[in-house]
Design a protein around this motif. Structure first.
Motif, mmCIF file in Angstrom:
data_model
loop_
_atom_site.group_PDB
_atom_site.id
_atom_site.type_symbol
_atom_site.label_atom_id
_atom_site.label_comp_id
_atom_site.label_asym_id
_atom_site.label_seq_id
_atom_site.Cartn_x
_atom_site.Cartn_y
_atom_site.Cartn_z
ATOM 1 N N ALA A 1 5.778 -17.236 -13.563
ATOM 2 C CA ALA A 1 7.083 -16.442 -14.016
ATOM 3 C C ALA A 1 7.850 -16.438 -12.838
ATOM 4 C CB ALA A 1 7.080 -14.830 -14.764
ATOM 5 N N GLY A 2 7.542 -16.654 -11.040
ATOM 6 C CA GLY A 2 7.953 -17.108 -11.071
ATOM 7 C C GLY A 2 8.077 -16.368 -9.015
ATOM 8 N N PHE A 3 6.853 -15.186 -9.838
ATOM 9 C CA PHE A 3 6.992 -14.117 -8.729
ATOM 10 C C PHE A 3 5.736 -14.782 -7.770
ATOM 11 C CE2 PHE A 3 8.780 -12.342 -12.525
ATOM 12 C CZ PHE A 3 9.432 -11.348 -12.049
ATOM 13 N N THR A 4 6.158 -13.911 -6.540
ATOM 14 C CA THR A 4 4.710 -13.897 -5.534
ATOM 15 C C THR A 4 4.076 -12.752 -5.447
ATOM 16 O OG1 THR A 4 6.408 -15.231 -3.739
ATOM 17 C CG2 THR A 4 4.932 -14.007 -2.775
ATOM 18 N N VAL A 5 2.343 -13.616 -5.568
ATOM 19 C CA VAL A 5 1.706 -11.964 -6.115
ATOM 20 C C VAL A 5 0.358 -11.795 -4.485
ATOM 21 C CG1 VAL A 5 -0.220 -11.362 -7.581
ATOM 22 C CG2 VAL A 5 2.019 -11.998 -8.641
ATOM 23 N N THR A 6 0.525 -11.079 -4.845
ATOM 24 C CA THR A 6 -0.763 -10.314 -3.755
ATOM 25 C C THR A 6 -1.704 -9.774 -4.357
ATOM 26 O OG1 THR A 6 0.824 -10.241 -1.669
ATOM 27 C CG2 THR A 6 -1.588 -9.229 -1.525
ATOM 28 N N ALA A 7 -3.077 -9.954 -4.973
ATOM 29 C CA ALA A 7 -3.613 -9.071 -5.400
ATOM 30 C C ALA A 7 -4.945 -8.719 -4.981
ATOM 31 C CB ALA A 7 -4.292 -10.214 -6.327
ATOM 32 N N GLN A 8 -5.573 -6.999 -5.313
ATOM 33 C CA GLN A 8 -6.082 -6.745 -4.602
ATOM 34 C C GLN A 8 -6.587 -5.720 -5.478
ATOM 35 O OE1 GLN A 8 -6.816 -7.114 -1.244
ATOM 36 N NE2 GLN A 8 -5.197 -8.271 -0.400
ATOM 37 N N PRO A 9 -8.620 -5.853 -5.009
ATOM 38 C CA PRO A 9 -9.221 -5.088 -6.099
ATOM 39 C C PRO A 9 -9.287 -3.104 -6.125
ATOM 40 C CG PRO A 9 -11.208 -5.903 -4.060
ATOM 41 C CD PRO A 9 -8.479 -6.500 -4.389
ATOM 42 N N ASP A 10 -8.854 -2.839 -4.967
ATOM 43 C CA ASP A 10 -9.487 -1.039 -5.028
ATOM 44 C C ASP A 10 -7.174 -0.485 -4.842
ATOM 45 O OD1 ASP A 10 -9.691 -1.454 -2.497
ATOM 46 O OD2 ASP A 10 -11.743 -2.064 -3.394
ATOM 47 N N GLY A 11 -7.859 0.678 -4.741
ATOM 48 C CA GLY A 11 -5.823 1.331 -3.731
ATOM 49 C C GLY A 11 -6.707 1.187 -2.497
ATOM 50 N N GLU A 12 -7.754 1.034 -1.440
ATOM 51 C CA GLU A 12 -7.874 1.002 -0.132
ATOM 52 C C GLU A 12 -7.266 -0.014 0.240
ATOM 53 O OE1 GLU A 12 -10.379 1.946 -2.392
ATOM 54 O OE2 GLU A 12 -11.281 4.246 -1.280
ATOM 55 N N ASP A 13 -7.570 -1.382 -0.456
ATOM 56 C CA ASP A 13 -7.295 -2.860 -0.129
ATOM 57 C C ASP A 13 -5.659 -2.350 -0.192
ATOM 58 O OD1 ASP A 13 -9.634 -3.509 0.559
ATOM 59 O OD2 ASP A 13 -10.138 -4.292 -0.973
ATOM 60 N N GLY A 14 -4.964 -2.025 -1.532
ATOM 61 C CA GLY A 14 -3.823 -2.030 -1.559
ATOM 62 C C GLY A 14 -3.083 -1.519 -0.209
ATOM 63 N N LEU A 15 -3.773 -0.205 -0.417
ATOM 64 C CA LEU A 15 -2.714 0.198 0.709
ATOM 65 C C LEU A 15 -2.770 0.054 2.131
ATOM 66 C CD1 LEU A 15 -1.078 3.266 1.627
ATOM 67 C CD2 LEU A 15 -3.893 3.881 2.225
ATOM 68 N N ALA B 1 -2.901 8.391 -6.445
ATOM 69 C CA ALA B 1 -3.687 8.605 -4.960
ATOM 70 C C ALA B 1 -2.508 7.573 -3.751
ATOM 71 C CB ALA B 1 -4.636 8.695 -4.439
ATOM 72 N N MET B 2 -3.187 6.532 -4.456
ATOM 73 C CA MET B 2 -2.391 4.998 -3.297
ATOM 74 C C MET B 2 -0.988 4.911 -3.474
ATOM 75 S SD MET B 2 -2.509 1.352 -4.607
ATOM 76 C CE MET B 2 -1.480 1.664 -5.386
ATOM 77 N N ALA B 3 -0.159 5.858 -4.521
ATOM 78 C CA ALA B 3 0.900 5.719 -4.902
ATOM 79 C C ALA B 3 1.552 7.147 -4.092
ATOM 80 C CB ALA B 3 1.224 6.182 -6.262
ATOM 81 N N ARG B 4 0.663 7.559 -3.674
ATOM 82 C CA ARG B 4 1.509 8.877 -3.196
ATOM 83 C C ARG B 4 1.369 8.580 -1.610
ATOM 84 N NH1 ARG B 4 -1.801 12.010 -6.722
ATOM 85 N NH2 ARG B 4 -0.027 13.153 -8.617
ATOM 86 N N ALA B 5 0.181 7.649 -1.195
ATOM 87 C CA ALA B 5 0.618 7.296 0.269
ATOM 88 C C ALA B 5 1.041 6.472 0.807
ATOM 89 C CB ALA B 5 -1.628 6.782 0.816
ATOM 90 N N ILE B 6 0.893 5.681 -0.275
ATOM 91 C CA ILE B 6 2.862 4.345 0.162
ATOM 92 C C ILE B 6 3.631 4.864 -0.067
ATOM 93 C CG2 ILE B 6 3.500 2.187 -1.059
ATOM 94 C CD1 ILE B 6 0.923 1.630 -2.286
ATOM 95 N N ARG B 7 4.095 5.802 -1.295
ATOM 96 C CA ARG B 7 5.670 6.346 -0.785
ATOM 97 C C ARG B 7 5.992 7.088 0.637
ATOM 98 N NH1 ARG B 7 8.014 7.311 -5.813
ATOM 99 N NH2 ARG B 7 8.215 5.186 -6.381
ATOM 100 N N GLU C 1 -2.656 -2.803 2.133
ATOM 101 C CA GLU C 1 -1.234 -4.152 2.386
ATOM 102 C C GLU C 1 -0.068 -3.819 3.169
ATOM 103 O OE1 GLU C 1 -1.291 -7.068 2.234
ATOM 104 O OE2 GLU C 1 -3.238 -7.753 1.615
ATOM 105 N N ILE C 2 -0.008 -2.269 2.602
ATOM 106 C CA ILE C 2 1.390 -2.229 2.734
ATOM 107 C C ILE C 2 1.543 -0.888 4.189
ATOM 108 C CG2 ILE C 2 2.986 -0.361 2.426
ATOM 109 C CD1 ILE C 2 3.241 -2.101 -0.182
ATOM 110 N N ALA C 3 -0.204 -0.692 4.664
ATOM 111 C CA ALA C 3 0.204 -0.474 6.040
ATOM 112 C C ALA C 3 0.022 -1.181 7.481
ATOM 113 C CB ALA C 3 -0.992 0.747 5.967
ATOM 114 N N ASN C 4 -0.204 -2.352 6.964
ATOM 115 C CA ASN C 4 -0.388 -3.388 8.242
ATOM 116 C C ASN C 4 0.909 -4.411 7.932
ATOM 117 O OD1 ASN C 4 -2.877 -2.656 9.087
ATOM 118 N ND2 ASN C 4 -3.607 -4.130 7.370
#
Length: 811
Positions: A713-727, A752-758, A729-732
C-alpha cells in the motif's frame, strides 16, 4: 326535629268542646232519670274531678314529649369529634353527611359522604358499601388495607350505629403505618404473649433491621439481665448471646452452665406493605427455644392452641415423632419443604427420603429418641428433590411423657434455585473464557489464511486454474471467522458498535426477514408497550438475537403436529419496583423488555438449565451447532442485559409454549464520544501519502501478512516480533508516523509497550490489533489517540485502516 301533636279527642279546641257537651248531656240524663238532686250533684262532682286529673296528666305527658322531640344540637357533637388528626364523619339512614370533623373535610371533602366517597379504586368503594351494610345490620363493622386516594397510604375504617333510635352511623378513618404495627407487636412481645411464651420455654425479642432490641419479653429480660422488668431497648441483640464450639446458643449472663437455646429468626416484612417494599427496613421477631422444652409442665390447656397456632405460623419447618419414629405432627412449613400435604404425610420420616438415605435417618431418629438432651443434624436427599441434599435438624424433647424427637427443616427452594443460577453463571463464565481464548488464537490463524489468499488473488486473474480454489479457501475462512465471532459473542468478548435505539425500531427492521423465515404456516404478531425507554446496544447484534430466537421458535413449532402456530414478539416497560421480584442476579433499575413467545410446546424441564450452554442442542445431527442460544446469551450479557426462559401455559388465546424474555437497561444520557465519532454522516478523512509504520506482532505469519500488505500500500514498514524490540526502535531514535501492535504478546505486551512509548513520543498514534472486543480493550487501557482493528482482517482492511488513522492524526 320539630315536636308534633298526637291525634285524638282533646288534642284540639273542637275536641274539648265535644267532650264538655257530652259531660253536660250525661249529667242532665242522670237528673231526669233519677230525679235525685244529691245523686246528680255527686255524679257531676266525680266527673269534674276525673276531668281535672286527666288534664293534669296530659299536660305533663305533652311537656315530656316536647323535651324528647327537641332537635339535636350538632354543634356539641362537632366540638366532641373535631380533634387534631381525627377523621370522623356522621351519616344518617340515607347516607347523607350530617356532621364531619375538620380533618375529614380537608382530606375527603364534604361533597360526598361515606360510603359514597369518590374513589378511583373500585375495590375500596365496594369495601365501604359492604362496611355500611354490615354496620346497619350488626351495629359495628370494620375494614382494613383500603386505598382511598392517589398516595400509597392504606386506611382502616370503622363504622358504628349511634344516636336516638340508632339511626346514624359514626365513621372513623385511621391511616395504617408500619410504625403503629411495630408498636402493636412490641406490646404483644412485652405483654401477655411474651409471658405465655416464657411459660412455654420460649423467650422472644423484637429486633430492628440494625440489630438493636426494640422490645423484649419478660423471660428474655430476666435471662439477659437478671430482671424481668429491665429495659433492654437500644442494646445490641447479639451482645446478650454466646456460641460454643458446637454452635449452641447460650445467654452471655448464664454462660455455658445455662440452658442451650435454638434461635428461630422470623422476618416481619410480609405482614406490611411498606416493609414488603423495603425488606431491609423490616424488624424481625427472634425466638429462642430451649433445647428440651418441658411442654407438659408449662403449657396449660387454654394456651396449647395458641402455641400450636404460633408453631404453624413459623417459617421454620417443624415436625415431631415419637420414640419409635412415627410422625405426631408437622407444621405447614415442614410440609412445603418436603413437598407433601397434610394428608400425604407418611408414617415415618424415612419415607420422605431416597432409598440410600433411609437407614441414616432411621438410625438418627432412633438415637435421638432415647430421651437424652441432644441436638444435631443429618444431610439427606428428599424424594421430591433427589438432586439437592438438605440438612435435617434433630433434637430430643423431654416433658411430653414419652421421649420424642423434634425435626426441623428450612424450606430452601429459593436458596437452592439461587445456588443453581450462581453455579450456572460460574460455569458459563468459565466456558466463556475458554471459548474466548480459542477464538483469539484461531483469529490469528484466520488472519494469516485470509491475508495470504488476498495476496495470491493479486497474482491470479479470474479464469486461472487456481483462482477458484483460492476463492473457495477464502470463503471457507470467512465462514470460520463467523464461527469465531459466535464464540466471542458467547464469551462476551466480541467487538460491538453500540447505539442508542428503540427496540420497536429494531423489530420493524427485521420483520420482513422474519416473515420469510417463519413461512406461511406460522403467524407473526408484534405488540409494543407505551413509553418504552431507549436502550444502548449494537443494532446488528440485536437483530441477530431476534432472528436466532425466531428461528428456534420456528423449529419448535414445526416439531408440533402440522407445523402451524403463532409467534408473538412484544415489548414492555419494566419499572424499578417490578425488577425486585425478577432474577436474583438482576440489579434493580428501569428496563425495556423484549418477550418472544411461541406455541411450540415448551422446553423440556430436563434441559431447561442447559439451553444456553455452548454446543448443546436438541436438534438432529447436522441441523444445529448448539451456538444459537449461547450466542444470544453472550450478546445480551455483553450489552448489559439479562435473558430468562420459561414455559408458559395457555393464555391470551394462545396455546402452551416457551417464552424468552430479554431485559435491556434503559439508557439515560447523551451519546458517547465513540458513538459521535462513528456518525455515518461524518466525512471520512483519507491519507494521501506514504508513512513510516512500526509493526509489532509476535505471530510470524500474521506479521508477515500485515507487513506485505502495508508495503504494497506504499508504507515504509519496520517489523518487530515483541514489545521490547518495538520499544527499542523508538528509544534508539527511530522516527515513525504510526505504531501498529498486537495486544497479547509474551514479555512486554502491547499496552505496556504503548505506555512506555508515550513517555518518549506523547503524540504518536497507536493502532491495536486484537481478536478480543474493542470495548473490553478500551476499558482496560486508558490511552489517548488509540485505535483498534479486529482480527481476522484482510489485506485491504489493514491498509485502509492504517490510512484512516494517519489521516485522522494529521487532521
Amino acid at each position: 326535629m320539630k315536636p308534633f301533636a298526637q291525634p285524638g279527642a282533646g288534642g284540639t279546641p273542637l275536641g274539648w268542646l265535644v267532650l264538655l257537651l257530652a259531660l253536660v248531656v250525661s249529667v242532665a240524663a242522670v237528673w231526669l232519670l233519677s230525679d235525685l238532686p244529691i245523686l246528680t250533684a255527686a255524679y257531676a262532682g266525680g266527673l269534674a274531678t276525673l276531668m281535672t286529673l286527666l288534664i293534669v296528666l296530659r299536660g305533663k305527658a305533652a311537656g315530656a314529649e316536647r323535651v324528647e322531640l327537641a332537635p339535636p344540637d350538632w354543634s356539641v357533637t362537632l366540638t366532641a369529634i373535631d380533634q387534631p388528626g381525627a377523621l370522623v364523619a356522621i351519616t344518617d339512614r340515607a347516607n347523607r353527611l350530617v356532621c364531619a370533623s375538620a380533618s375529614f373535610s380537608s382530606r375527603f371533602g364534604v361533597e360526598k359522604a361515606p360510603p359514597n366517597l369518590a374513589l378511583s379504586e373500585e375495590a375500596a368503594a365496594e369495601a365501604l358499601l359492604r362496611t355500611a351494610r354490615e354496620a346497619w345490620r350488626e351495629g359495628r363493622a370494620h375494614a382494613a388495607h383500603l386505598s382511598l386516594g392517589k398516595d400509597d397510604v392504606r386506611w382502616e375504617v370503622e363504622a358504628q350505629r349511634a344516636g336516638r333510635g340508632e339511626d346514624h352511623l359514626v365513621w372513623r378513618f385511621r391511616p395504617e403505618s408500619s410504625e403503629d404495627l411495630a408498636s402493636d407487636i412490641s406490646q404483644l412481645v412485652t405483654g401477655a404473649l411474651g409471658r405465655m411464651l416464657g411459660r412455654a420455654g420460649v423467650v422472644a425479642a423484637l429486633v430492628t433491621a440494625e440489630g438493636t432490641v426494640r422490645a423484649a419479653s419478660p423471660a428474655f429480660a430476666e435471662r439477659a439481665a437478671g430482671d424481668p422488668s429491665a429495659t433492654l431497648v437500644g442494646r445490641e441483640f447479639a451482645d446478650f448471646l454466646r456460641l460454643d464450639e458446637r454452635e449452641r446458643i447460650y445467654f452471655a449472663r448464664a454462660g455455658r452452665e445455662g440452658e442451650p437455646f435454638q434461635l428461630i429468626h422470623v422476618p416481619l416484612n410480609d405482614i406490611d406493605d411498606e416493609w414488603a417494599a423495603n425488606p431491609q427496613d423490616a424488624p424481625s421477631l427472634m425466638l429462642l427455644v430451649e433445647a428440651h422444652v418441658a411442654l407438659a409442665e408449662h403449657v396449660s390447656a387454654d394456651t396449647a392452641p395458641k402455641v400450636e397456632s404460633l408453631i404453624e405460623a413459623l417459617p421454620l419447618g417443624l415436625a415431631m415423632t415419637d420414640r419409635d419414629g412415627r410422625f405426631l405432627f408437622a407444621n405447614p412449613s415442614f410440609l412445603r419443604a418436603v413437598g407433601r400435604t397434610e394428608k400425604g404425610l407418611p408414617t415415618f420420616p424415612s419415607d420422605l427420603v431416597v432409598r440410600e438415605d433411609k437407614g441414616a435417618i432411621s438410625d438418627a431418629v432412633r438415637r435421638f429418641g432415647k430421651g437424652g438432651v441432644a441436638s444435631g443434624d443429618v444431610a439427606v436427599r428428599l424424594e421430591t428433590a433427589p438432586g439437592e441434599p438438605v440438612s435435617l435438624g434433630l433434637a430430643s424433647v423431654r416433658g411430653l411423657g414419652e421421649p420424642a424427637v423434634l425435626l426441623s427443616l428450612v424450606d430452601s427452594k429459593e436458596e437452592t434455585e439461587l445456588k443453581r443460577q450462581i453455579a450456572q453463571a460460574s460455569k458459563m463464565q468459565a466456558i466463556g473464557q475458554l471459548a474466548g481464548g480459542v477464538a483469539h488464537d484461531f483469529n490469528n490463524v484466520l488472519t494469516a489464511i485470509i491475508g495470504y489468499c488476498d495476496l495470491m488473488l493479486l497474482r491470479h486473474m479470474p479464469g486461472d486454474s487456481d483462482y477458484d480454489d483460492i476463492q473457495q479457501i477464502r470463503a471457507n475462512s470467512n465462514r470460520a471467522a463467523s464461527l469465531t465471532r459466535q464464540l466471542l459473542a458467547f464469551s462476551r468478548q466480541q467487538t460491538l458498535r453500540p447505539e442508542v435505539l428503540q427496540l420497536p425500531d429494531v423489530i420493524s427492521e427485521v420483520s420482513q426477514l422474519l416473515k420469510r423465515l417463519l413461512g406461511e404456516k406460522i403467524e407473526l404478531r408484534v405488540r409494543h408497550d407505551r413509553d418504552l425507554g431507549p436502550v444502548r446496544a449494537d443494532p446488528g447484534q440485536l437483530e441477530q438475537v431476534i432472528v436466532n430466537l425466531a428461528v428456534n421458535a420456528r423449529d419448535a413449532i414445526a416439531a408440533q403436529g402440522d407445523g402451524t402456530g403463532t409467534l408473538v414478539m412484544s415489548t414492555r416497560k419494566v419499572s424499578l419496583k417490578e425488577t425486585r421480584s425478577l432474577g436474583p442476579d438482576m440489579p434493580p433499575g428501569d428496563y425495556t423488555a423484549l418477550i418472544v413467545r411461541d406455541t411450540g410446546g415448551g422446553v423440556p424441564a430436563a434441559v431447561m438449565g442447559k439451553i444456553f450452554d455452548p454446543f448443546f442442542t436438541t436438534k438432529e445431527l447436522g441441523k444445529g451447532t448448539g451456538l444459537g442460544l449461547s450466542t444470544v446469551y453472550g450478546i445480551i450479557r455483553q450489552s448489559g442485559g439479562y435473558i430468562y426462559a420459561e414455559n408458559v401455559g395457555p393464555r391470551d388465546g394462545l396455546g402452551s409454549g416457551a417464552a424468552f424474555t430479554v431485559y435491556l437497561p434503559v439508557h439515560h444520557g447523551a451519546p458517547t464520544a465513540e458513538e459521535r465519532r462513528a456518525d455515518p454522516d461524518e466525512p471520512a478523512r483519507r491519507w494521501s501519502g506514504g508513512g513510516r509504520v512500526l509493526l509489532v506482532e509476535d505471530e510470524d505469519m500474521v506479521r508477515a501478512v500485515a507487513e506485505r500488505a502495508l508495503v504494497r500500500a506504499g508504507f515504509t514498514v519496520t517489523a518487530q516480533p515483541d514489545g521490547e524490540d518495538g520499544l527499542a526502535e523508538i528509544a534508539n531514535g527511530g522516527v515513525f508516523d504510526l505504531v501498529v501492535s498486537d495486544v497479547v504478546m509474551p514479555g512486554m505486551d502491547g499496552p505496556a509497550m504503548a505506555r512506555a512509548i508515550r513517555k518518549l513520543k506523547p503524540d504518536l498514534p497507536i493502532l491495536f490489533m486484537s481478536g478480543y472486543a474493542e470495548e473490553t480493550l478500551r476499558n482496560e487501557i486508558s490511552i489517548d489517540n488509540m485505535y483498534f482493528i479486529a482480527k481476522p482482517f484482510s489485506v485491504e482492511q489493514i491498509s485502509r485502516k492504517v490510512g484512516e488513522v494517519l489521516g485522522a492524526a494529521s487532521a
